[in-house]
Design a protein around this motif. Structure first.
Motif, PDB file in Angstrom:
ATOM      1  N   LYS A  43     -40.509 -39.688 -15.928  1.00 57.18           N
ATOM      2  CA  LYS A  43     -40.920 -38.925 -14.753  1.00 57.18           C
ATOM      3  C   LYS A  43     -39.798 -38.047 -14.241  1.00 57.18           C
ATOM      4  O   LYS A  43     -38.619 -38.355 -14.410  1.00 57.18           O
ATOM      5  CB  LYS A  43     -41.343 -39.875 -13.630  1.00 57.18           C
ATOM      6  N   GLN A  44     -40.200 -36.972 -13.586  1.00 56.57           N
ATOM      7  CA  GLN A  44     -39.208 -36.140 -12.911  1.00 56.57           C
ATOM      8  C   GLN A  44     -38.675 -36.870 -11.688  1.00 56.57           C
ATOM      9  O   GLN A  44     -39.302 -37.810 -11.184  1.00 56.57           O
ATOM     10  CB  GLN A  44     -39.858 -34.821 -12.474  1.00 56.57           C
ATOM     11  N   ARG A  45     -37.527 -36.424 -11.205  1.00 58.02           N
ATOM     12  CA  ARG A  45     -36.950 -37.018 -10.006  1.00 58.02           C
ATOM     13  C   ARG A  45     -37.913 -36.811  -8.839  1.00 58.02           C
ATOM     14  O   ARG A  45     -38.434 -35.722  -8.624  1.00 58.02           O
ATOM     15  CB  ARG A  45     -35.590 -36.381  -9.715  1.00 58.02           C
ATOM     16  N   GLU A  46     -38.142 -37.880  -8.093  1.00 58.57           N
ATOM     17  CA  GLU A  46     -39.087 -37.826  -6.984  1.00 58.57           C
ATOM     18  C   GLU A  46     -38.477 -38.396  -5.721  1.00 58.57           C
ATOM     19  O   GLU A  46     -37.616 -39.280  -5.772  1.00 58.57           O
ATOM     20  CB  GLU A  46     -40.364 -38.605  -7.328  1.00 58.57           C
ATOM     21  N   LEU A  47     -38.974 -37.900  -4.604  1.00 61.38           N
ATOM     22  CA  LEU A  47     -38.523 -38.392  -3.317  1.00 61.38           C
ATOM     23  C   LEU A  47     -38.996 -39.828  -3.110  1.00 61.38           C
ATOM     24  O   LEU A  47     -40.158 -40.151  -3.331  1.00 61.38           O
ATOM     25  CB  LEU A  47     -39.068 -37.519  -2.199  1.00 61.38           C
ATOM     26  N   VAL A  48     -38.077 -40.662  -2.639  1.00 64.46           N
ATOM     27  CA  VAL A  48     -38.437 -42.019  -2.214  1.00 64.46           C
ATOM     28  C   VAL A  48     -38.529 -42.055  -0.695  1.00 64.46           C
ATOM     29  O   VAL A  48     -39.533 -42.460  -0.124  1.00 64.46           O
ATOM     30  CB  VAL A  48     -37.412 -43.046  -2.709  1.00 64.46           C
ATOM     31  N   ALA A  49     -37.449 -41.614  -0.045  1.00 67.20           N
ATOM     32  CA  ALA A  49     -37.410 -41.597   1.416  1.00 67.20           C
ATOM     33  C   ALA A  49     -36.312 -40.660   1.869  1.00 67.20           C
ATOM     34  O   ALA A  49     -35.315 -40.479   1.168  1.00 67.20           O
ATOM     35  CB  ALA A  49     -37.161 -42.998   1.976  1.00 67.20           C
ATOM     36  N   SER A  50     -36.502 -40.082   3.036  1.00 70.41           N
ATOM     37  CA  SER A  50     -35.477 -39.217   3.607  1.00 70.41           C
ATOM     38  C   SER A  50     -35.389 -39.458   5.101  1.00 70.41           C
ATOM     39  O   SER A  50     -36.329 -39.999   5.717  1.00 70.41           O
ATOM     40  CB  SER A  50     -35.771 -37.742   3.320  1.00 70.41           C
ATOM     41  N   ILE A  51     -34.264 -39.055   5.683  1.00 76.69           N
ATOM     42  CA  ILE A  51     -34.056 -39.230   7.117  1.00 76.69           C
ATOM     43  C   ILE A  51     -33.214 -38.072   7.620  1.00 76.69           C
ATOM     44  O   ILE A  51     -32.211 -37.690   7.003  1.00 76.69           O
ATOM     45  CB  ILE A  51     -33.402 -40.596   7.414  1.00 76.69           C
ATOM     46  N   SER A  52     -33.641 -37.502   8.731  1.00 75.24           N
ATOM     47  CA  SER A  52     -32.908 -36.382   9.304  1.00 75.24           C
ATOM     48  C   SER A  52     -31.759 -36.899  10.170  1.00 75.24           C
ATOM     49  O   SER A  52     -31.662 -38.098  10.460  1.00 75.24           O
ATOM     50  CB  SER A  52     -33.850 -35.528  10.154  1.00 75.24           C
ATOM     51  N   SER A  53     -30.916 -35.992  10.603  1.00 70.54           N
ATOM     52  CA  SER A  53     -29.801 -36.382  11.472  1.00 70.54           C
ATOM     53  C   SER A  53     -30.320 -36.945  12.797  1.00 70.54           C
ATOM     54  O   SER A  53     -29.618 -37.721  13.453  1.00 70.54           O
ATOM     55  CB  SER A  53     -28.883 -35.193  11.728  1.00 70.54           C
ATOM     56  N   GLY A  54     -31.533 -36.582  13.152  1.00 62.78           N
ATOM     57  CA  GLY A  54     -32.131 -37.081  14.383  1.00 62.78           C
ATOM     58  C   GLY A  54     -32.937 -38.351  14.195  1.00 62.78           C
ATOM     59  O   GLY A  54     -33.516 -38.870  15.149  1.00 62.78           O
TER      60      GLY A  54
END
Length: 119
Positions: A43-54
């Motif tokens: 599989k291609q690289r996929e997003l698991v989770a992200s978080i903003s500075s806020g």
């Protein structure tokens, strides 16, 4: 330049837990979003989770309710608590940071850490 160093990968049985950590160093000003991605040979690289500075979080549907992303803006770290792991979570996990300055966005990646979930 921003350097990202991941830690915490390993081998775990299905149903178990792991915690990944990523430490940012270097020119760490204006890092807006940090996150975790994963990739397998199929599989291609996929997003698991992200978080903003806020503190705004975003999760892939496949991990909602099982994974939790957190961030310490003082220590410049981002962590991923992974519970109820499944075999299909097996992948190389990469930390990503996006730095925004003077209208430009720079993206940095860590070297990756392997997570293997056995049946």
């Amino acid at each position: 330049q921003v350097q990202l160093v991941e830690s915490g990968g390993g081998l775990v049985q299905a149903g178990g837990s792991l915690r990944l950590s990523c430490a940012a160093s270097g020119n760490i000003f204006s890092i807006e979003t940090m996150g975790w991605y994963r990739q397998t040979p199929e599989k291609q690289r996929e997003l698991v989770a992200s978080i903003s500075s806020g503190g705004v979080t975003n999760y892939a549907d496949s991990v909602k309710g099982r994974f939790t992303i957190s961030r310490d803006n003082v220590k410049n770290t981002v962590s991923l608590q992974m519970n109820s792991l499944k075999v299909e979570d097996t992948a190389a996990y990469y930390c990503k940071a996006e730095q925004k300055s003077l209208g430009l966005t720079r993206t940095y990646w860590g070297q990756g850490t392997q997570v293997t979930v056995s049946p």
